[in-house]
Design a protein around this motif. Structure first.
Motif, PDB file in Angstrom:
ATOM      1  N   ASP A   1       0.830  -1.212   0.000  1.00  0.00           N
ATOM      2  CA  ASP A   1       0.000   0.000   0.000  1.00  0.00           C
ATOM      3  C   ASP A   1       0.866   1.264   0.000  1.00  0.00           C
ATOM      4  OD1 ASP A   1      -2.448  -1.293  -0.121  1.00  0.00           O
ATOM      5  OD2 ASP A   1      -2.775  -1.230   2.053  1.00  0.00           O
ATOM      6  N   TYR A   2       1.945   1.244   0.765  1.00  0.00           N
ATOM      7  CA  TYR A   2       2.854   2.398   0.787  1.00  0.00           C
ATOM      8  C   TYR A   2       3.482   2.615  -0.587  1.00  0.00           C
ATOM      9  CZ  TYR A   2       3.034   3.694   5.737  1.00  0.00           C
ATOM     10  OH  TYR A   2       2.734   4.178   6.988  1.00  0.00           O
ATOM     11  N   LEU A   3       3.986   1.550  -1.178  1.00  0.00           N
ATOM     12  CA  LEU A   3       4.634   1.678  -2.485  1.00  0.00           C
ATOM     13  C   LEU A   3       3.652   2.171  -3.541  1.00  0.00           C
ATOM     14  CD1 LEU A   3       6.871  -1.536  -2.507  1.00  0.00           C
ATOM     15  CD2 LEU A   3       7.586   0.838  -2.092  1.00  0.00           C
ATOM     16  N   GLU A   4       2.446   1.640  -3.516  1.00  0.00           N
ATOM     17  CA  GLU A   4       1.421   2.057  -4.473  1.00  0.00           C
ATOM     18  C   GLU A   4       1.047   3.524  -4.258  1.00  0.00           C
ATOM     19  OE1 GLU A   4      -2.633   0.060  -6.280  1.00  0.00           O
ATOM     20  OE2 GLU A   4      -2.210  -0.248  -4.160  1.00  0.00           O
ATOM     21  N   THR A   5       0.953   3.943  -3.021  1.00  0.00           N
ATOM     22  CA  THR A   5       0.621   5.329  -2.691  1.00  0.00           C
ATOM     23  C   THR A   5       1.751   6.273  -3.112  1.00  0.00           C
ATOM     24  OG1 THR A   5      -0.784   4.664  -0.850  1.00  0.00           O
ATOM     25  CG2 THR A   5       0.082   6.913  -0.779  1.00  0.00           C
ATOM     26  N   ILE A   6       2.982   5.890  -2.844  1.00  0.00           N
ATOM     27  CA  ILE A   6       4.128   6.724  -3.240  1.00  0.00           C
ATOM     28  C   ILE A   6       4.168   6.852  -4.756  1.00  0.00           C
ATOM     29  CG2 ILE A   6       6.654   6.890  -3.261  1.00  0.00           C
ATOM     30  CD1 ILE A   6       6.521   5.493  -0.427  1.00  0.00           C
ATOM     31  N   LEU A   7       3.912   5.757  -5.475  1.00  0.00           N
ATOM     32  CA  LEU A   7       3.880   5.812  -6.937  1.00  0.00           C
ATOM     33  C   LEU A   7       2.818   6.794  -7.417  1.00  0.00           C
ATOM     34  CD1 LEU A   7       4.802   4.790  -9.737  1.00  0.00           C
ATOM     35  CD2 LEU A   7       3.063   2.992  -9.516  1.00  0.00           C
ATOM     36  N   ALA A   8       1.627   6.724  -6.840  1.00  0.00           N
ATOM     37  CA  ALA A   8       0.539   7.626  -7.243  1.00  0.00           C
ATOM     38  C   ALA A   8       0.910   9.082  -6.985  1.00  0.00           C
ATOM     39  CB  ALA A   8      -0.746   7.263  -6.506  1.00  0.00           C
ATOM     40  N   LEU A   9       1.478   9.355  -5.816  1.00  0.00           N
ATOM     41  CA  LEU A   9       1.864  10.727  -5.477  1.00  0.00           C
ATOM     42  C   LEU A   9       3.034  11.202  -6.344  1.00  0.00           C
ATOM     43  CD1 LEU A   9       1.549  10.502  -1.596  1.00  0.00           C
ATOM     44  CD2 LEU A   9       0.124  11.896  -3.118  1.00  0.00           C
TER      45      LEU A   9
ATOM     46  N   ARG B   1      -3.273  10.185   2.439  1.00  0.00           N
ATOM     47  CA  ARG B   1      -3.842   9.190   1.502  1.00  0.00           C
ATOM     48  C   ARG B   1      -4.155   7.870   2.179  1.00  0.00           C
ATOM     49  NH1 ARG B   1      -3.059   8.764  -4.785  1.00  0.00           N
ATOM     50  NH2 ARG B   1      -3.247  10.953  -5.232  1.00  0.00           N
ATOM     51  N   LEU B   2      -3.266   7.460   3.085  1.00  0.00           N
ATOM     52  CA  LEU B   2      -3.464   6.181   3.772  1.00  0.00           C
ATOM     53  C   LEU B   2      -4.302   6.324   5.034  1.00  0.00           C
ATOM     54  CD1 LEU B   2       0.103   4.633   3.338  1.00  0.00           C
ATOM     55  CD2 LEU B   2      -1.996   4.017   2.107  1.00  0.00           C
ATOM     56  N   ASP B   3      -4.639   7.566   5.379  1.00  0.00           N
ATOM     57  CA  ASP B   3      -5.447   7.870   6.562  1.00  0.00           C
ATOM     58  C   ASP B   3      -4.811   7.315   7.838  1.00  0.00           C
ATOM     59  OD1 ASP B   3      -7.590   9.073   7.870  1.00  0.00           O
ATOM     60  OD2 ASP B   3      -8.833   7.268   7.742  1.00  0.00           O
ATOM     61  N   ILE B   4      -3.527   7.656   8.016  1.00  0.00           N
ATOM     62  CA  ILE B   4      -2.798   7.253   9.214  1.00  0.00           C
ATOM     63  C   ILE B   4      -1.983   8.430   9.738  1.00  0.00           C
ATOM     64  CG2 ILE B   4      -2.631   4.791   8.651  1.00  0.00           C
ATOM     65  CD1 ILE B   4       0.081   5.291   7.475  1.00  0.00           C
ATOM     66  N   LYS B   5      -1.430   8.279  10.936  1.00  0.00           N
ATOM     67  CA  LYS B   5      -0.646   9.354  11.551  1.00  0.00           C
ATOM     68  C   LYS B   5       0.735   9.455  10.896  1.00  0.00           C
ATOM     69  CE  LYS B   5      -2.682   8.782  16.143  1.00  0.00           C
ATOM     70  NZ  LYS B   5      -3.755   9.580  16.199  1.00  0.00           N
ATOM     71  N   ARG B   6       1.257  10.684  10.860  1.00  0.00           N
ATOM     72  CA  ARG B   6       2.565  10.921  10.237  1.00  0.00           C
ATOM     73  C   ARG B   6       3.687  10.147  10.901  1.00  0.00           C
ATOM     74  NH1 ARG B   6       3.642  17.122   8.560  1.00  0.00           N
ATOM     75  NH2 ARG B   6       5.550  16.275   7.693  1.00  0.00           N
TER      76      ARG B   6
ATOM     77  N   VAL C   1       7.236  13.984  -6.719  1.00  0.00           N
ATOM     78  CA  VAL C   1       7.750  13.446  -5.454  1.00  0.00           C
ATOM     79  C   VAL C   1       6.573  13.231  -4.508  1.00  0.00           C
ATOM     80  CG1 VAL C   1      10.024  14.537  -5.595  1.00  0.00           C
ATOM     81  CG2 VAL C   1       8.147  15.753  -4.495  1.00  0.00           C
ATOM     82  N   ALA C   2       6.826  12.489  -3.443  1.00  0.00           N
ATOM     83  CA  ALA C   2       5.819  12.307  -2.390  1.00  0.00           C
ATOM     84  C   ALA C   2       6.358  12.947  -1.117  1.00  0.00           C
ATOM     85  CB  ALA C   2       5.556  10.819  -2.172  1.00  0.00           C
ATOM     86  N   ARG C   3       5.453  13.382  -0.277  1.00  0.00           N
ATOM     87  CA  ARG C   3       5.834  13.903   1.043  1.00  0.00           C
ATOM     88  C   ARG C   3       5.147  13.039   2.087  1.00  0.00           C
ATOM     89  NH1 ARG C   3       3.950  19.927   1.034  1.00  0.00           N
ATOM     90  NH2 ARG C   3       2.075  18.812   0.504  1.00  0.00           N
TER      91      ARG C   3
END
Length: 137
Positions: free
Chosen positions: A13-21, A36-41, A27-29
């Motif tokens: 999920d992280y890799l897919e989200t980073i790719l989308a961003l 996007r993942l609805d979780i804490k930083r 770049v992703a932040r």
């Protein structure tokens, strides 16, 4: 020797989200990933460190996140699985788009490579059948 951690659903999920961003913004932040993942930083930071240790992402604290070639290859494979599964659910089974997207997200992690290849071949056969449309009406 580099230790490889298994690709859990969470990592995928992280890799897919980073790719989308990264596709959207170059770049992703961590802030955007968390949103996007609805979780804490704080949770994002821990995972980014793990992904960087695996050489799946380029990451410096308080900096931008980008996929390495290895991470991008994995992320694109996950994205492809998602697109194929969502398309099948939406186009063939006529599941509403939101449900198709959510279900595809769960299925993309559960289906092994061999089953997925056979599933893709099945869809190709189904799409090539000249009588498919007639039998559905």
């Amino acid at each position: 020797m580099e230790k490889t951690i298994p690709l859990s659903e969470n990592i995928e999920d992280y890799l897919e989200t980073i790719l989308a961003l990264q596709t959207l913004n170059t770049v992703a932040r961590s802030k955007d990933i968390a949103e996007r993942l609805d979780i804490k930083r704080g949770s994002v930071t821990g995972m980014l460190k793990k992904l960087a240790a695996q050489k799946l992402i380029n990451y410096e604290p308080y900096g931008y996140v980008t996929l390495t070639p290895k991470g991008e290859k994995i992320a694109k494979k996950i994205e492809y699985r998602h697109v194929v599964l969502k398309d099948f659910l939406f186009r063939i089974l006529e599941v509403d788009e939101t449900s198709a997207d959510e279900t595809a997200c769960r299925m993309e992690h559960a289906m092994d490579s061999q089953s997925f290849r056979k599933f893709v071949a099945f869809i190709a056969t189904l799409d090539a059948c000249p009588y498919r449309k007639e039998s559905l009406d």
